[in-house]
Design a protein around this motif. Sequence first.
Motif, PDB file in Angstrom:
ATOM      1  N   HIS A   1      36.908  26.369  40.697  1.00 49.49           N
ATOM      2  CA  HIS A   1      37.478  25.871  39.441  1.00 49.49           C
ATOM      3  C   HIS A   1      38.738  26.631  39.027  1.00 49.49           C
ATOM      4  N   GLY A   2      39.460  27.147  40.008  1.00 48.65           N
ATOM      5  CA  GLY A   2      40.724  27.799  39.714  1.00 48.65           C
ATOM      6  C   GLY A   2      40.625  29.197  39.153  1.00 48.65           C
ATOM      7  N   HIS A   3      39.407  29.735  39.061  1.00 49.61           N
ATOM      8  CA  HIS A   3      39.247  31.085  38.521  1.00 49.61           C
ATOM      9  C   HIS A   3      39.599  32.123  39.584  1.00 49.61           C
ATOM     10  N   ALA A   4      39.916  33.306  39.138  1.00 44.74           N
ATOM     11  CA  ALA A   4      40.230  34.383  40.069  1.00 44.74           C
ATOM     12  C   ALA A   4      39.007  34.739  40.901  1.00 44.74           C
ATOM     13  N   ALA A   5      39.254  35.197  42.124  1.00 46.25           N
ATOM     14  CA  ALA A   5      38.155  35.539  43.023  1.00 46.25           C
ATOM     15  C   ALA A   5      37.389  36.742  42.483  1.00 46.25           C
ATOM     16  N   ALA A   6      36.067  36.727  42.679  1.00 42.25           N
ATOM     17  CA  ALA A   6      35.230  37.854  42.290  1.00 42.25           C
ATOM     18  C   ALA A   6      35.216  38.862  43.432  1.00 42.25           C
ATOM     19  N   ILE A   7      35.253  40.133  43.094  1.00 39.36           N
ATOM     20  CA  ILE A   7      35.280  41.188  44.102  1.00 39.36           C
ATOM     21  C   ILE A   7      33.923  41.870  44.173  1.00 39.36           C
ATOM     22  N   TYR A   8      33.414  41.982  45.406  1.00 37.96           N
ATOM     23  CA  TYR A   8      32.126  42.632  45.632  1.00 37.96           C
ATOM     24  C   TYR A   8      32.338  43.814  46.589  1.00 37.96           C
ATOM     25  N   VAL A   9      31.511  44.832  46.435  1.00 38.77           N
ATOM     26  CA  VAL A   9      31.621  46.013  47.299  1.00 38.77           C
ATOM     27  C   VAL A   9      30.248  46.407  47.828  1.00 38.77           C
ATOM     28  N   ARG A  10      30.277  47.055  48.979  1.00 37.11           N
ATOM     29  CA  ARG A  10      29.026  47.520  49.595  1.00 37.11           C
ATOM     30  C   ARG A  10      29.274  48.799  50.353  1.00 37.11           C
ATOM     31  N   ASP A  11      28.302  49.683  50.343  1.00 36.93           N
ATOM     32  CA  ASP A  11      28.382  50.930  51.094  1.00 36.93           C
ATOM     33  C   ASP A  11      28.329  50.622  52.578  1.00 36.93           C
ATOM     34  N   LYS A  12      29.261  51.146  53.354  1.00 39.56           N
ATOM     35  CA  LYS A  12      29.296  50.864  54.783  1.00 39.56           C
ATOM     36  C   LYS A  12      28.087  51.412  55.514  1.00 39.56           C
ATOM     37  N   ARG A  13      27.351  52.295  54.892  1.00 39.27           N
ATOM     38  CA  ARG A  13      26.161  52.836  55.539  1.00 39.27           C
ATOM     39  C   ARG A  13      25.019  51.830  55.557  1.00 39.27           C
ATOM     40  N   LYS A  14      25.145  50.764  54.762  1.00 43.24           N
ATOM     41  CA  LYS A  14      24.084  49.755  54.722  1.00 43.24           C
ATOM     42  C   LYS A  14      24.068  48.939  56.001  1.00 43.24           C
TER      43      LYS A  14
END
Length: 247
Positions: free
Chosen positions: A234-247
Amino acid sequence: MDTEPNNKLAVLIDADNAQPSIVEGMLAEIAKFGTASVKRIYGDWTSNRLRGWKEHLLQYSIQPIQQFGYTTGKNATDSAMIIDAMDLLYTEEFDGFCLVTSDSDFTKLAARIRESGLTVYGFGEKKTPDPFVAACDKFVYTEVLRSEDEKDESTSIDRMSSRELKQDTKLVKLIRNAIEASSDESGWAHLGQVGSYIAKQSPEFDPRNYGYRKLGELVEAVKLFQIEERSTGHGHAAAIYVRDKRK
């Protein structure tokens, strides 16, 4: 921590423990948290030491409160600022206070205001004692607020390299704990929730303290975390997600 733009804030500045070079950046920062309904600055305005502040008072509509230096050493500024803060608190007209000082004598004041359910934003130099920093909901180091032409080698904040960030065990632990507390079963956490968790755990945290404008830029620079942009449609800005690389 409530940061609605309609929040009414009282801004109280200790002129003896704040530099005039921060005023523009400070007021811009305060505008993120609410409206500065009251702006007062305390000091002995008969002294030449505060000459640098005088040219900013009219421009930024800051009310000077005169406190004469009756004795050598400790001045009356602290007491006057504390009394005014309590008077304003009892009006019940404000949502929060901005205390601009690097003086630990205001620690009890910050704690008292928070006990009343109001938010306290602290502004001070990196030399500010830890107890006052911890007593605030949010603390901003004023070194990041000075305009570029007013910075010098002693106040500038260089961008830390990935290697330096990785070696900052306190920072890495803070981000990891925030991701773990905010993540789903797959280990991914919304960056906004991570930022909210960090703010509650560490009032003084600010990506600009490490030379980065945004939390996402800082997390990416650490090189220990995955970052993923997800379309919200719907034209909204992308949501940013993060994760620990150890997972």
